[in-house]
Design a protein around this motif. Sequence first.
Motif, PDB file in Angstrom:
ATOM      1  N   SER A  38       0.706  -1.164  -0.219  1.00  0.00           N
ATOM      2  CA  SER A  38       0.091  -0.058  -0.005  1.00  0.00           C
ATOM      3  C   SER A  38       0.945   1.228  -0.091  1.00  0.00           C
ATOM      4  N   ARG A  43       3.398   6.505  -2.427  1.00  0.00           N
ATOM      5  CA  ARG A  43       4.551   7.011  -3.155  1.00  0.00           C
ATOM      6  C   ARG A  43       4.192   7.452  -4.623  1.00  0.00           C
ATOM      7  N   ARG A 108      -6.472   9.584   1.523  1.00  0.00           N
ATOM      8  CA  ARG A 108      -6.430   8.295   2.048  1.00  0.00           C
ATOM      9  C   ARG A 108      -7.941   7.696   1.488  1.00  0.00           C
ATOM     10  N   ARG A 129       0.461   0.885   6.889  1.00  0.00           N
ATOM     11  CA  ARG A 129       0.394   1.367   8.223  1.00  0.00           C
ATOM     12  C   ARG A 129      -1.094   1.303   8.912  1.00  0.00           C
ATOM     13  N   ASP A 130      -2.110   1.232   7.969  1.00  0.00           N
ATOM     14  CA  ASP A 130      -3.426   0.947   8.437  1.00  0.00           C
ATOM     15  C   ASP A 130      -4.143  -0.266   8.001  1.00  0.00           C
ATOM     16  N   ARG A 186      -0.625  11.626  12.984  1.00  0.00           N
ATOM     17  CA  ARG A 186      -1.451  12.065  12.165  1.00  0.00           C
ATOM     18  C   ARG A 186      -2.751  11.608  12.835  1.00  0.00           C
TER      19      ARG A 186
HETATM   20  O1   DC Z   1       5.746   1.825   3.429  1.00  0.00           O
HETATM   21  P1   DC Z   1       6.454   2.995   2.791  1.00  0.00           P
HETATM   22  O2   DC Z   1       7.700   3.639   3.308  1.00  0.00           O
HETATM   23  O3   DC Z   1       6.601   2.619   1.312  1.00  0.00           O
HETATM   24  O4   DC Z   1       5.307   4.167   2.796  1.00  0.00           O
HETATM   25  C1   DC Z   1       5.470   5.365   2.421  1.00  0.00           C
HETATM   26  C2   DC Z   1       4.613   6.398   3.112  1.00  0.00           C
HETATM   27  O5   DC Z   1       3.237   6.094   2.782  1.00  0.00           O
HETATM   28  C3   DC Z   1       4.619   6.306   4.671  1.00  0.00           C
HETATM   29  O6   DC Z   1       5.696   6.917   5.313  1.00  0.00           O
HETATM   30  C4   DC Z   1       3.283   6.623   5.062  1.00  0.00           C
HETATM   31  C5   DC Z   1       2.519   6.291   3.906  1.00  0.00           C
HETATM   32  N1   DC Z   1       1.512   5.304   3.890  1.00  0.00           N
HETATM   33  C6   DC Z   1       0.373   5.363   4.757  1.00  0.00           C
HETATM   34  O7   DC Z   1       0.252   6.243   5.253  1.00  0.00           O
HETATM   35  N2   DC Z   1      -0.443   4.427   4.780  1.00  0.00           N
HETATM   36  C7   DC Z   1       0.064   3.151   4.366  1.00  0.00           C
HETATM   37  N3   DC Z   1      -0.956   2.061   4.654  1.00  0.00           N
HETATM   38  C8   DC Z   1       1.060   3.067   3.698  1.00  0.00           C
HETATM   39  C9   DC Z   1       1.842   3.877   3.500  1.00  0.00           C
END
Ligand code: DC
Length: 223
Positions: A38, A43, A108, A129-130, A186
């Motif tokens: 995700s 990105r 989001r 992350r979520d 956040r």
């Molecule tokens: O996992 P990553 O480093 O490729 O993710 C890049 C940014 O995207 C991370 O700093 C926060 C955001 N992100 C997010 O908010 N929710 C997700 N499910 C995945 C990534």
Amino acid sequence: MSPSSAAPVITIDGPTASGKGTIAGRVAGRLGWAVLDSGALYRLTALGVLRSGCGADDVDGVAGVAARLDVVFQGERILLGGEDVAGAIREEHIGNLASRIAAYPPVRAALLQRQRDFRRHPGLVADGRDMGTVVFPDAPLKIFLVADVEARAERRYKQLKGKGFSVNLSDLLEDMRIRDQRDRDRASAPLVPAEDAVMIDSSALSIEQTVEAVLDLWSKKVF
Ligand code: DC
């Protein structure tokens, strides 16, 4: 019930460079499941924002970029408007911008269904992350993968060096601390473990040991 709603999901959430992507890919490979990175969508949105000339502070403009992303995941390749950007989206400045725009609720929201559409039989491993808290709250197995920030910076350093990027370890460590804090603090879908998540600390584990730990948890759910 549609077939996709019945497909099992293993979610792997955690801070940046905790090894989520590698672990998710290997677990999915072992189970023969699909995988969702995700973070790549955030990105890609960041890259799209830079290319579109839309200001990074223009929340609605950034959400529009996210909603219109013309992206195809093709094995190792990630095509954005037909161009392979799999390498370009791994750059640190793109990761930092992704973390900034990921704090915008409309961004989001624009990416939510796109992520859920990855769910399919025989199953999906989703990292981010979520994943366990917001995107797949009904996932039968939720992992929260952590590692010391120093261990993570070291891993990211080796990974980026290996890809030929020029990087500095102390800058990386500082960026990582800022990014972790922003992702945690956040208001919208912060980086927190789901109530029913299992914590795995991979600081002292090899990739294989971490993969085995996840598969072991999954086999205990199934059998
Ligand atoms: O996992 P990553 O480093 O490729 O993710 C890049 C940014 O995207 C991370 O700093 C926060 C955001 N992100 C997010 O908010 N929710 C997700 N499910 C995945 C990534």
